[in-house]
Design a protein around this motif. Structure first.
Motif, short mmCIF file in Angstrom:
data_model
loop_
_atom_site.label_atom_id
_atom_site.label_comp_id
_atom_site.label_asym_id
_atom_site.label_seq_id
_atom_site.Cartn_x
_atom_site.Cartn_y
_atom_site.Cartn_z
N ALA A 119 -43.63 -41.65 21.41
CA ALA A 119 -43.49 -40.44 20.60
C ALA A 119 -42.51 -39.47 21.24
O ALA A 119 -42.39 -39.42 22.47
N VAL A 120 -41.81 -38.73 20.39
CA VAL A 120 -40.99 -37.62 20.88
C VAL A 120 -41.94 -36.45 21.08
O VAL A 120 -42.57 -35.98 20.13
N THR A 121 -42.08 -36.01 22.32
CA THR A 121 -43.07 -34.97 22.62
C THR A 121 -42.44 -33.60 22.86
O THR A 121 -43.15 -32.61 23.02
N GLU A 165 -37.78 -35.35 24.86
CA GLU A 165 -38.69 -36.00 25.81
C GLU A 165 -39.43 -37.08 25.03
O GLU A 165 -39.86 -36.85 23.91
N VAL A 166 -39.52 -38.28 25.63
CA VAL A 166 -40.25 -39.37 24.97
C VAL A 166 -41.30 -39.91 25.92
O VAL A 166 -41.03 -40.15 27.11
N ILE A 167 -42.48 -40.10 25.39
CA ILE A 167 -43.59 -40.65 26.18
C ILE A 167 -44.13 -41.88 25.46
O ILE A 167 -44.33 -41.87 24.24
N THR A 216 -36.61 -34.86 13.73
CA THR A 216 -37.36 -35.21 14.95
C THR A 216 -38.61 -36.05 14.66
O THR A 216 -38.88 -37.01 15.36
N HIS A 217 -39.33 -35.68 13.61
CA HIS A 217 -40.58 -36.40 13.33
C HIS A 217 -40.57 -37.07 11.96
O HIS A 217 -41.63 -37.38 11.41
N ALA A 218 -39.37 -37.27 11.40
CA ALA A 218 -39.28 -37.89 10.07
C ALA A 218 -39.63 -39.37 10.12
O ALA A 218 -39.53 -40.02 11.17
N VAL A 251 -40.43 -41.40 29.60
CA VAL A 251 -39.21 -42.20 29.70
C VAL A 251 -37.94 -41.37 29.48
O VAL A 251 -36.96 -41.53 30.18
N LEU A 252 -37.94 -40.49 28.50
CA LEU A 252 -36.81 -39.58 28.34
C LEU A 252 -37.26 -38.19 28.78
O LEU A 252 -38.32 -37.71 28.37
#
Ligand code: ATP
Length: 263
Positions: free
Chosen positions: A62-64, A12-14, A76-78, A21-22
């Motif tokens: 951000a990938v949430t 999920e991307v916000i 994922t958060h690298a 958005v995703l």
């Protein structure tokens, strides 16, 4: 998929903390394959590539939720630079070369590598046209040459996964052929795994092994390139081959979204 080099799961991307958005996007890119990511404007294809490359923070995104796994490591958060070191490279949409620098300088600038002799040899060996142009100022190159330079720059980091965002966009037909031939050669000659975002679905499916179709932030269809090319909906909306034999343009895709055939 077991053994996938890249596994994106339920991402999920916000953007700006509110714009979703995703929405639970999942896709796999097996090692050694070219995977096409297709979909209409605004579906979230570029966002998907930026999420994988770690470039969302620069756009207040951000990938949430969900995970991005590369060769067994959770990225994922690298940091973006860490992903490049591990072998993830992105050629952004729009051939963003440094116009005032030479080809050779472009290969160093903006990369995450100082450019060893081996890096230059690999890039110039693979793209001999760039070698001929190495002292030229990038702003004077043709669109096709600039696209080669953008690809060459990504290759400087010696990636294992190369992601390309609409590499054929805005190029004349002959140059489109050239760019697709280069992407196919990346795979066959360098053994590179590729994730290819393209509006030109017909061409993308001729060089890809498999593909995904996305709409409004989700994958709605996936399969081998042959399965997708034979799918009636893909034919109608992405390959311009309606049942009546008439050609459709991307403007008609809006109509398709309203029908929500795949959702
Ligand atoms: P295109 O082919 O038009 O580039 P795309 O499938 O690549 O489309 P994205 O560029 O990922 O789609 O955009 C998906 C959605 O996210 C769009 O609605 C877009 O307006 C929105 N979006 C993209 N970037 C941002 C941003 N930095 N901030 C807010 N919203 C954004």
């Amino acid at each position: 998929m077991a053994g996938a080099l890249l596994a994106v799961q339920n991402v999920e991307v916000i953007y700006d903390e509110v714009i979703l958005v995703l929405r639970g996007l999942s896709l796999d890119v097996p090692a050694g394959e070219i995977v096409a990511l297709l979909g209409s404007n605004g579906a979230g294809k570029s966002t998907t590539l930026k999420a994988i490359a770690g470039l969302l923070p620069t756009e207040h995104g951000a990938v949430t939720d969900g995970t991005i796994d590369f060769d067994g490591t959770d990225l994922t958060h690298a940091e973006a630079a860490d992903r490049v070191r591990r072998g993830v490279a992105l050629v952004m949409e729009g051939r963003r070369v440094f116009e005032h620098l030479t080809v050779n300088e472009n290969l160093i600038a903006g990369g995450y590598t100082r450019g060893s002799r081996a890096d230059f040899d690999r890039v110039y060996g693979f793209l001999p046209r760039l070698a001929q142009l190495r002292g030229r100022v990038a702003g004077y190159l043709s669109g096709g040459e600039q696209q080669q330079l953008a690809i060459g720059r990504a290759l400087m980091s010696n990636p294992r996964l190369l992601m390309l965002d609409e590499p054929s966009l805005g190029l004349a037909p002959r140059l489109v052929d050239e760019v697709f031939a280069i992407v196919a050669r990346l795979n066959t000659e360098l053994g590179l795994t590729a994730l290819l975002v393209e509006q030109n679905a017909r061409r993308a499916l001729t060089i890809a092994h498999r593909g995904y179709v996305m709409e409004t932030g989700r994958i709605v269809l996936s399969g081998t390139a042959t399965e997708l090319a034979d799918n009636p909906d893909v034919k109608e909306f992405y390959l311009g081959l309606g049942e009546a034999g008439g050609r459709r343009s991307y403007r008609d895709v809006k109509h398709y979204t309203r029908r929500k055939r795949w959702l």
